[in-house]
Design an enzyme around this catalytic site. Structure first.
Site, PDB file in Angstrom:
ATOM      1  CB  THR A  43      -0.895   0.005   1.254  1.00 29.02           C
ATOM      2  OG1 THR A  43      -1.672  -1.188   1.232  1.00 29.02           O
ATOM      3  CG2 THR A  43      -1.809   1.225   1.280  1.00 29.02           C
ATOM      4  CG  PHE A  60      -8.529  -4.457  -2.096  1.00 34.06           C
ATOM      5  CD1 PHE A  60      -8.712  -3.176  -1.592  1.00 34.06           C
ATOM      6  CD2 PHE A  60      -8.143  -4.607  -3.419  1.00 34.06           C
ATOM      7  CE1 PHE A  60      -8.527  -2.060  -2.397  1.00 34.06           C
ATOM      8  CE2 PHE A  60      -7.960  -3.498  -4.239  1.00 34.06           C
ATOM      9  CZ  PHE A  60      -8.155  -2.222  -3.729  1.00 34.06           C
ATOM     10  CB  ALA A  87     -20.186   0.120  18.464  1.00 38.44           C
ATOM     11  N   GLY A  88     -17.107  -0.856  18.827  1.00 40.36           N
ATOM     12  CA  GLY A  88     -16.143  -1.639  19.609  1.00 40.36           C
ATOM     13  C   GLY A  88     -15.165  -0.750  20.335  1.00 40.36           C
ATOM     14  N   GLY A 125      -7.724  -1.152  14.809  1.00 38.79           N
ATOM     15  CA  GLY A 125      -6.276  -1.250  15.006  1.00 38.79           C
ATOM     16  C   GLY A 125      -5.699  -1.988  13.826  1.00 38.79           C
ATOM     17  CB  CYS A 171      -4.141  -2.033   6.977  1.00 38.08           C
ATOM     18  SG  CYS A 171      -3.149  -3.327   6.223  1.00 38.08           S
ATOM     19  NE  ARG A 205       2.139  -5.882  11.160  1.00 39.33           N
ATOM     20  CZ  ARG A 205       2.350  -6.112   9.865  1.00 39.33           C
ATOM     21  NH1 ARG A 205       3.283  -5.440   9.227  1.00 39.33           N
ATOM     22  NH2 ARG A 205       1.645  -7.006   9.214  1.00 39.33           N
TER      23      ARG A 205
HETATM   24  P1  NAD Z   1       5.015  -7.534   6.705  1.00 45.78           P
HETATM   25  O1  NAD Z   1       5.822  -6.673   7.604  1.00 45.78           O
HETATM   26  O2  NAD Z   1       4.294  -8.706   7.248  1.00 45.78           O
HETATM   27  O3  NAD Z   1       5.949  -8.063   5.519  1.00 45.78           O
HETATM   28  C1  NAD Z   1       6.890  -7.293   4.849  1.00 45.78           C
HETATM   29  C2  NAD Z   1       8.091  -8.187   4.548  1.00 45.78           C
HETATM   30  O4  NAD Z   1       8.990  -7.468   3.694  1.00 45.78           O
HETATM   31  C3  NAD Z   1       8.885  -8.575   5.797  1.00 45.78           C
HETATM   32  O5  NAD Z   1       8.973  -9.975   5.865  1.00 45.78           O
HETATM   33  C4  NAD Z   1      10.254  -7.943   5.568  1.00 45.78           C
HETATM   34  O6  NAD Z   1      11.313  -8.713   6.074  1.00 45.78           O
HETATM   35  C5  NAD Z   1      10.297  -7.869   4.046  1.00 45.78           C
HETATM   36  N1  NAD Z   1      11.275  -6.902   3.499  1.00 45.78           N
HETATM   37  C6  NAD Z   1      11.551  -5.654   3.915  1.00 45.78           C
HETATM   38  N2  NAD Z   1      12.517  -5.109   3.135  1.00 45.78           N
HETATM   39  C7  NAD Z   1      12.841  -6.027   2.206  1.00 45.78           C
HETATM   40  C8  NAD Z   1      13.768  -6.053   1.126  1.00 45.78           C
HETATM   41  N3  NAD Z   1      14.552  -5.017   0.849  1.00 45.78           N
HETATM   42  N4  NAD Z   1      13.822  -7.160   0.378  1.00 45.78           N
HETATM   43  C9  NAD Z   1      13.050  -8.229   0.661  1.00 45.78           C
HETATM   44  N5  NAD Z   1      12.160  -8.256   1.669  1.00 45.78           N
HETATM   45  C10 NAD Z   1      12.046  -7.179   2.432  1.00 45.78           C
HETATM   46  O7  NAD Z   1       4.001  -6.550   5.973  1.00 45.78           O
HETATM   47  P2  NAD Z   1       2.565  -6.909   5.349  1.00 45.78           P
HETATM   48  O8  NAD Z   1       1.536  -6.875   6.399  1.00 45.78           O
HETATM   49  O9  NAD Z   1       2.701  -8.107   4.483  1.00 45.78           O
HETATM   50  O10 NAD Z   1       2.328  -5.629   4.446  1.00 45.78           O
HETATM   51  C11 NAD Z   1       3.042  -5.415   3.256  1.00 45.78           C
HETATM   52  C12 NAD Z   1       2.358  -4.302   2.480  1.00 45.78           C
HETATM   53  O11 NAD Z   1       1.042  -4.715   2.095  1.00 45.78           O
HETATM   54  C13 NAD Z   1       2.170  -3.006   3.277  1.00 45.78           C
HETATM   55  O12 NAD Z   1       2.309  -1.919   2.413  1.00 45.78           O
HETATM   56  C14 NAD Z   1       0.738  -3.108   3.766  1.00 45.78           C
HETATM   57  O13 NAD Z   1       0.161  -1.856   4.024  1.00 45.78           O
HETATM   58  C15 NAD Z   1       0.071  -3.778   2.582  1.00 45.78           C
HETATM   59  N6  NAD Z   1      -1.144  -4.519   2.926  1.00 45.78           N
HETATM   60  C16 NAD Z   1      -1.212  -5.256   4.061  1.00 45.78           C
HETATM   61  C17 NAD Z   1      -2.364  -5.989   4.351  1.00 45.78           C
HETATM   62  C18 NAD Z   1      -2.452  -6.794   5.611  1.00 45.78           C
HETATM   63  O14 NAD Z   1      -3.561  -7.217   5.958  1.00 45.78           O
HETATM   64  N7  NAD Z   1      -1.344  -7.065   6.312  1.00 45.78           N
HETATM   65  C19 NAD Z   1      -3.440  -5.967   3.457  1.00 45.78           C
HETATM   66  C20 NAD Z   1      -3.331  -5.226   2.277  1.00 45.78           C
HETATM   67  C21 NAD Z   1      -2.176  -4.516   2.023  1.00 45.78           C
END
Ligand code: NAD
Length: 440
Positions: free
Chosen positions: A121, A160, A260-261, A265, A268, A335
């Site tokens: 994102t 998403f 409501a809650g 958190g 995202c 997180r």
């Molecule tokens: P996360 O922290 O679980 O995973 C990110 C991974 O990237 C980590 O394992 C980290 O070690 C790795 N990383 C960092 N730098 C790196 C590099 N240079 N080379 C290789 N790997 C590297 O994060 P996430 O929750 O998977 O989120 C990732 C993205 O997706 C974010 O932008 C988040 O906003 C978006 N997103 C997350 C969700 C969710 O539900 N978690 C949903 C939609 C979008």
């Protein structure tokens, strides 16, 4: 198609495993060697229902590999997804350091055409920056003056999926959004997702990036809206559950995200709302609505704490048990989980904290000290002066409340999710407090 995913966290790993499942050859890459070593052995480092089986299946059928190195992992891939973290900076901006690092490394290891896809994102205009970075770092041997001898495209394909139902969401998406600026990029992305037969929204990169921020901000707004209503309900002795039900049957409004809650958190919503406020501000638009959404969310957490303080009178030396720690069920992600703020605030006042969560204990241990973790809800209840229902895990839906009542010092429940609203716990001797509901 040969695909590489850089970043194997909650999003990258699910994306990689699911793309392998639908027939692609996928390499998942991460800088975290411990994570990659686990994954190579078929072990999922996070809790996500259904992911472990698909991981092992696709490792065995040789469609899924793992690597620490972008150079090795991405060189043979045609499409490379960037799925690294984009955390908040102190001022709320999205920190795009990891995205920049990856774009640079991809450029340095390029030997032929690549489609570089933002899955993380990111704020609008990031696609442009990624393209500039790649152009800048493509090795000299592939340049003739200002001309590049290697071709590449950047695309946006926001994700998403929801933690807790990520595999299901990826395999059955409501829509797949792609932001592209060439026919070639569009064709490749359509080909990648073809087996899922999704509804596709095809647009330019800035719009695709905005769709993700706008969607998350809208959902956060819905939550803050009903939380604000819950505060009014408390004052007027109305019932937020009935108000939400009455609103939700209207198809223009919908039932979802009207619970409501204790405030949203997770990894995202808080960071994406912050980033969208900052992006708007920098573009010259003050997004007051979203500032209020954020404010209401903080107030909602405070209101829960105040309710506990009010009803418990003196919190010091009381034993308080948290049923659930994760920011929502079916995930171990801690997180920005509201439970952490709650624990810290109650500890500050001298409360003894016990907690139970089916999956999130290990991650919680890394964030707070002085908490006693229990092995199940009954061990948790033993000796507690009150319980706080924080996460509505399935296993909390039907507890033996007579047993819990007898184990507690005092049977008091603060139901942060209105999960037990119809259980009539007052009838069996509990002091019961929900969110935005008339007192019982
Ligand atoms: P996360 O922290 O679980 O995973 C990110 C991974 O990237 C980590 O394992 C980290 O070690 C790795 N990383 C960092 N730098 C790196 C590099 N240079 N080379 C290789 N790997 C590297 O994060 P996430 O929750 O998977 O989120 C990732 C993205 O997706 C974010 O932008 C988040 O906003 C978006 N997103 C997350 C969700 C969710 O539900 N978690 C949903 C939609 C979008």
């Amino acid at each position: 198609m040969e695909i590489a995913i850089v970043g194997s966290g909650y999003v990258g790993l699910v994306t990689g495993v699911c793309l392998a499942e639908i027939g692609h050859d996928v390499t998942c890459i991460d800088v975290d060697k411990t994570k990659i070593n686990k994954l190579k052995k078929g072990l999922v480092p996070i809790y996500e229902p259904g992911l472990d089986k698909l991981l092992v299946k696709n490792i065995n059928n040789k469609r899924l590999k793992f690597s620490y190195s972008i150079k090795d992992g991405a060189q043979k891939a045609t499409a490379i997804f960037i799925a690294v973290g984009t955390p908040s900076k102190k001022n709320g901006d999205a920190d795009l350091t990891y995205v920049e690092n990856v774009a640079r490394e991809i450029a340095e290891s390029m030997t032929d055409y690549k489609l570089v896809i933002e899955k993380s994102t990111v704020p609008a205009e990031t696609g442009k920056k990624v393209a500039q970075t790649i152009r800048k770092y493509i090795p000299k041997k592939y340049r003739q003056g200002n001309k590049l001898l290697l071709d590449f495209d950047v695309a946006s394909n926001p994700e998403f999926l929801r933690e807790g139902s990520a595999v299901e969401d990826f395999m059955n998406p409501d829509r797949v959004v792609i932001g592209v600026e060439s026919k070639r990029a569009e064709k490749l992305l359509r080909e990648i997702y073809k087996p899922l037969k999704p509804k596709m929204v095809v647009t330019n990169i800035n719009s695709a990036e905005l769709i993700k921020h706008a969607s998350n901000s809208f959902l956060a707004t819905k939550i803050s809206f009903i939380n604000a209503i819950s505060q009014i309900c408390t004052i007027l002795e109305a019932d937020v559950l009935k108000v939400a039900e009455g609103m939700g049957y209207d198809r223009r409004i919908g039932r979802q995200f009207l619970n409501a809650g204790i405030g949203y958190g997770g990894s995202c919503f808080p960071k994406d709302v912050d980033a969208f406020i900052r992006l708007s501000e920098k573009s010259g638009y003050k997004f007051h609505l979203l500032e209020q959404v954020r404010e209401i969310n903080e107030q909602q957490k405070d209101a829960f704490l105040k309710l506990i303080e009010d009803k418990m009178w003196i919190v010091k030396n009381k034993t308080i048990g948290l049923l659930g720690l994760a920011f929502k069920p079916n995930t171990d992600d801690m997180r920005n989980a509201p439970s952490i703020d709650l624990i810290r605030a109650l500890q500050k006042e001298g409360a003894q904290i016990k907690a139970y969560d089916p999956e999130a204990v290990e991650n919680t241990r890394k964030m707070v000290e002085g908490v006693t973790f229990s092995k199940d809800p009954y061990a948790l209840a033993k000796g507690c002066d009150c319980l706080l229902l924080v996460t509505e895990w399935e296993e909390f839906h039907d507890l033996n409340f007579e047993k819990i009542r007898d184990l507690m010092n005092h049977p008091v429940i603060f139901d942060g999710r209105n999960l037990y609203h119809d259980k009539k716990l007052d009838k069996i001797g509990f002091e019961y407090y929900g969110i935005g509901r008339p007192a019982v």
